[in-house]
Write an enzyme that holds these catalytic residues in place. Structure first.
Site, PDB file in Angstrom:
ATOM      1  N   SER A   1      43.742  43.007  41.623  1.00 49.51           N
ATOM      2  CA  SER A   1      44.800  42.665  42.179  1.00 49.51           C
ATOM      3  C   SER A   1      45.921  43.438  42.491  1.00 49.51           C
ATOM      4  O   SER A   1      45.895  44.474  41.553  1.00 49.51           O
ATOM      5  CB  SER A   1      45.390  41.478  41.789  1.00 49.51           C
ATOM      6  OG  SER A   1      44.381  40.294  41.426  1.00 49.51           O
TER       7      SER A   1
HETATM    8  N1  SAH Z   1      41.977  39.329  36.986  1.00 45.44           N
HETATM    9  C1  SAH Z   1      41.355  40.410  37.432  1.00 45.44           C
HETATM   10  C2  SAH Z   1      41.272  40.492  38.975  1.00 45.44           C
HETATM   11  C3  SAH Z   1      39.622  39.896  39.223  1.00 45.44           C
HETATM   12  S1  SAH Z   1      39.116  39.739  41.007  1.00 45.44           S
HETATM   13  C4  SAH Z   1      42.183  41.829  37.292  1.00 45.44           C
HETATM   14  O1  SAH Z   1      43.133  41.865  36.592  1.00 45.44           O
HETATM   15  O2  SAH Z   1      41.649  42.898  37.479  1.00 45.44           O
HETATM   16  C5  SAH Z   1      38.242  38.054  40.688  1.00 45.44           C
HETATM   17  C6  SAH Z   1      37.329  38.248  39.787  1.00 45.44           C
HETATM   18  O3  SAH Z   1      36.686  36.783  39.484  1.00 45.44           O
HETATM   19  C7  SAH Z   1      36.074  39.050  40.127  1.00 45.44           C
HETATM   20  O4  SAH Z   1      35.942  40.008  39.084  1.00 45.44           O
HETATM   21  C8  SAH Z   1      34.733  37.978  40.273  1.00 45.44           C
HETATM   22  O5  SAH Z   1      33.638  38.321  39.699  1.00 45.44           O
HETATM   23  C9  SAH Z   1      35.282  36.795  39.468  1.00 45.44           C
HETATM   24  N2  SAH Z   1      34.853  35.525  39.360  1.00 45.44           N
HETATM   25  C10 SAH Z   1      34.578  34.933  40.773  1.00 45.44           C
HETATM   26  N3  SAH Z   1      33.940  33.853  40.283  1.00 45.44           N
HETATM   27  C11 SAH Z   1      34.100  33.368  39.036  1.00 45.44           C
HETATM   28  C12 SAH Z   1      33.524  32.603  38.278  1.00 45.44           C
HETATM   29  N4  SAH Z   1      33.238  31.291  38.894  1.00 45.44           N
HETATM   30  N5  SAH Z   1      33.951  32.311  36.932  1.00 45.44           N
HETATM   31  C13 SAH Z   1      34.232  33.797  36.450  1.00 45.44           C
HETATM   32  N6  SAH Z   1      34.553  34.893  36.940  1.00 45.44           N
HETATM   33  C14 SAH Z   1      34.542  34.749  38.490  1.00 45.44           C
END
Ligand code: SAH
Length: 205
Positions: free
Chosen positions: A62
């Site tokens: 993000s």
């Molecule tokens: N918090 C992260 C942002 C990641 S973007 C950071 O600091 O980099 C969102 C993430 O959520 C992605 O990696 C995606 O694969 C994950 N995601 C999507 N659906 C999910 C689920 N049901 N359970 C766990 N992770 C999930």
């Protein structure tokens, strides 16, 4: 001062002027955690740009503003147990770990295995972070209830299981569609507050 240090300092100043580093503990965490350690080599030179970056699998780390905004809204504090849904790069989890400290716990969940592996590498030094390669939309009952829950992918609606796993008096920050919500559980009731519009990758449900 070299250029990287300079760029990092500028980003912190930008976040400060955007009003998202007002909380002292949040500001200290942002100073401590180096975003460059959480982005792939190919985009390393953009590590201190206030913009989301690709981390593979069509997912993104993000924008720093969003991480700071959500962290501040979450009202995290030392000693808390926090659940994160969507580990991605692990950057948000590291920020939270710095705030909850050695007596706290961060449980973070990632559904995509390559990103889970990426996060495990990036978070090696954090003993108080548990990283799980699971569907986090159902939460993680084994460590429940949580003081705080943060979801970093957009849900269609707030998953019931996450509400169940939130402590009395607890706070959850979650994007629902393009609306960010802050949810507070008090005396058994759920109070939802809209806190802004954001674009997120979808939560897999
Ligand atoms: N918090 C992260 C942002 C990641 S973007 C950071 O600091 O980099 C969102 C993430 O959520 C992605 O990696 C995606 O694969 C994950 N995601 C999507 N659906 C999910 C689920 N049901 N359970 C766990 N992770 C999930």
């Amino acid at each position: 001062m070299d250029t990287a240090t300079d760029a990092r300092k500028k980003l912190l100043e930008e976040l400060e002027s955007q009003g998202v580093l007002r909380d002292e503990a949040v500001r200290r965490a942002f100073e401590k955690v180096d975003r460059q350690d959480f982005v792939p080599r190919a985009v390393e030179k953009y590590a201190y740009v206030n913009y989301p970056l690709e981390i593979g699998e069509g997912q993104t780390i993000s924008q720093p503003f969003t991480v700071a905004f959500m962290t501040q809204a979450l009202e995290p504090a030392a000693g808390q147990k926090i659940l994160e849904v969507g580990t991605g790069s692990g950057y948000q989890a590291a920020i939270l770990a710095e705030i909850v400290g050695e007596h706290g716990l961060v449980v973070t969940t990632e559904i995509r295995e390559p990103l889970f592996d990426f996060a495990v590498r990036n978070l090696k030094k954090y003993k108080i972070i548990t990283i799980l390669n699971i569907d986090g939309s159902r939460g993680y009952a084994k460590e429940a209830p949580y003081d705080r829950i943060i979801v970093t992918a957009a849900a269609a609606e707030i998953p019931e299981r996450l509400l169940e796993q939130l402590k009395e008096g607890g706070v959850m920050v979650i994007p629902v569609g393009d609306e960010m919500h802050k949810v507070r559980k008090a005396k058994g009731t759920i109070k939802k507050t809209f806190i802004g519009y954001f674009a997120f990758v979808p939560l897999k449900e």
